[in-house]
Design a protein around this motif. Structure first.
Motif, PDB file in Angstrom:
ATOM      1  N   GLU A 206      25.443 -53.203  27.593  1.00  0.00           N
ATOM      2  CA  GLU A 206      24.844 -52.388  26.538  1.00  0.00           C
ATOM      3  C   GLU A 206      25.421 -52.734  25.159  1.00  0.00           C
ATOM      4  O   GLU A 206      26.051 -51.909  24.512  1.00  0.00           O
ATOM      5  CB  GLU A 206      25.084 -50.904  26.834  1.00  0.00           C
TER       6      GLU A 206
ATOM      7  N   ARG B 165      24.630 -50.457  22.182  1.00  0.00           N
ATOM      8  CA  ARG B 165      25.333 -49.180  22.218  1.00  0.00           C
ATOM      9  C   ARG B 165      26.802 -49.346  21.808  1.00  0.00           C
ATOM     10  O   ARG B 165      27.333 -48.573  21.015  1.00  0.00           O
ATOM     11  CB  ARG B 165      25.238 -48.627  23.639  1.00  0.00           C
TER      12      ARG B 165
ATOM     13  N   GLU C  53      29.761 -40.443  31.188  1.00  0.00           N
ATOM     14  CA  GLU C  53      28.644 -41.123  30.520  1.00  0.00           C
ATOM     15  C   GLU C  53      27.928 -42.042  31.498  1.00  0.00           C
ATOM     16  O   GLU C  53      28.560 -42.783  32.247  1.00  0.00           O
ATOM     17  CB  GLU C  53      29.205 -41.937  29.352  1.00  0.00           C
TER      18      GLU C  53
ATOM     19  N   PRO D 167      24.785 -45.042  32.123  1.00  0.00           N
ATOM     20  CA  PRO D 167      24.010 -46.047  31.405  1.00  0.00           C
ATOM     21  C   PRO D 167      22.656 -45.467  30.991  1.00  0.00           C
ATOM     22  O   PRO D 167      22.156 -44.518  31.599  1.00  0.00           O
ATOM     23  CB  PRO D 167      23.815 -47.162  32.430  1.00  0.00           C
ATOM     24  N   GLU D 168      22.071 -46.047  29.960  1.00  0.00           N
ATOM     25  CA  GLU D 168      20.777 -45.565  29.479  1.00  0.00           C
ATOM     26  C   GLU D 168      19.679 -45.813  30.505  1.00  0.00           C
ATOM     27  O   GLU D 168      18.727 -45.058  30.596  1.00  0.00           O
ATOM     28  CB  GLU D 168      20.448 -46.226  28.144  1.00  0.00           C
ATOM     29  N   GLU D 169      19.819 -46.868  31.289  1.00  0.00           N
ATOM     30  CA  GLU D 169      18.831 -47.213  32.308  1.00  0.00           C
ATOM     31  C   GLU D 169      18.937 -46.246  33.487  1.00  0.00           C
ATOM     32  O   GLU D 169      20.034 -45.955  33.971  1.00  0.00           O
ATOM     33  CB  GLU D 169      19.078 -48.642  32.784  1.00  0.00           C
ATOM     34  N   GLN D 170      17.797 -45.753  33.957  1.00  0.00           N
ATOM     35  CA  GLN D 170      17.791 -44.816  35.079  1.00  0.00           C
ATOM     36  C   GLN D 170      18.243 -45.512  36.357  1.00  0.00           C
ATOM     37  O   GLN D 170      17.957 -46.684  36.583  1.00  0.00           O
ATOM     38  CB  GLN D 170      16.385 -44.244  35.269  1.00  0.00           C
TER      39      GLN D 170
END
Length: 190
Positions: free
Chosen positions: A30, A33, A91, A93-96
């Motif tokens: 990422e 990010r 936290e 990751p943004e990915e599901q």
């Protein structure tokens, strides 16, 4: 203040140009990010703090500007620094349906019937897929980290569950069961 975890996100590479911009060898999935303007990164060896002023992609490489690296000399002096970030352990990751290695290592591995089968000790990243290294009573095993074989990851419970697949944690080099005598062979003494 909430607890944080230190993760390695990149290594400062060669300077690019004369205004202090540097290439970064990524250690994160990422980069947008971790290298967003204003992010504070710390050099693992020296403890020096680097604040991201901006980034851009150039010919497939990430180029980053840090506050305080205003020229090529300063950029060259920072070369080789391993950069770390402080992140919230919860936290995601943004990915599901994606997980950080630090979230998987240490999870208890359950067989499909709910019995404990081992513990995740490492995540191996390969081009085709990731593998989970699982310590079992019989030794370490590698299991492809795909939903067909690892259908459930429960971070809150600290577990992941394996699919009901015979031989998933068995040795590859274990001797095959003897199914009786094989075909008779003729003699070479003809």
């Amino acid at each position: 203040m909430s607890e944080t975890t230190t993760v390695v996100v990149g290594r400062i590479g060669k300077p690019h140009g004369i205004k202090g911009e540097v290439s970064v060898e990524l250690r994160t999935d990422e980069p947008e990010r971790r290298f967003a303007p204003g992010e504070r990164l710390v050099a693992e060896d020296s403890g020096r703090t680097f604040v991201v002023a901006g980034y851009r992609w150039h010919q497939g490489r990430l180029l980053v500007r840090f506050d305080g690296l205003g020229d090529r000399t300063a950029a060259e002096a920072a070369r080789g620094s391993m950069l770390t970030a402080l992140v919230d352990p919860a936290e995601l990751p943004e990915e599901q349906d994606a997980y950080y290695d630090r979230q998987l290592v240490g999870l208890r591995v359950l067989a499909a019937d709910g019995t404990q089968a081992g513990e995740v000790t490492f995540v191996v990243h390969l081009p085709a897929q990731d593998l989970l290294e699982i310590r079992t009573p019989e030794g370490d095993r590698l299991v492809p980290f795909v939903s067909a074989l690892v259908p459930t990851v429960d971070l809150a419970a600290g577990t992941l569950t394996l699919a009901d697949m015979e031989g998933l944690l068995d040795d590859l080099d274990a001797p095959a069961e003897d199914d009786g005598p094989g075909p008779e062979r003729g003699s070479d003494d003809a």
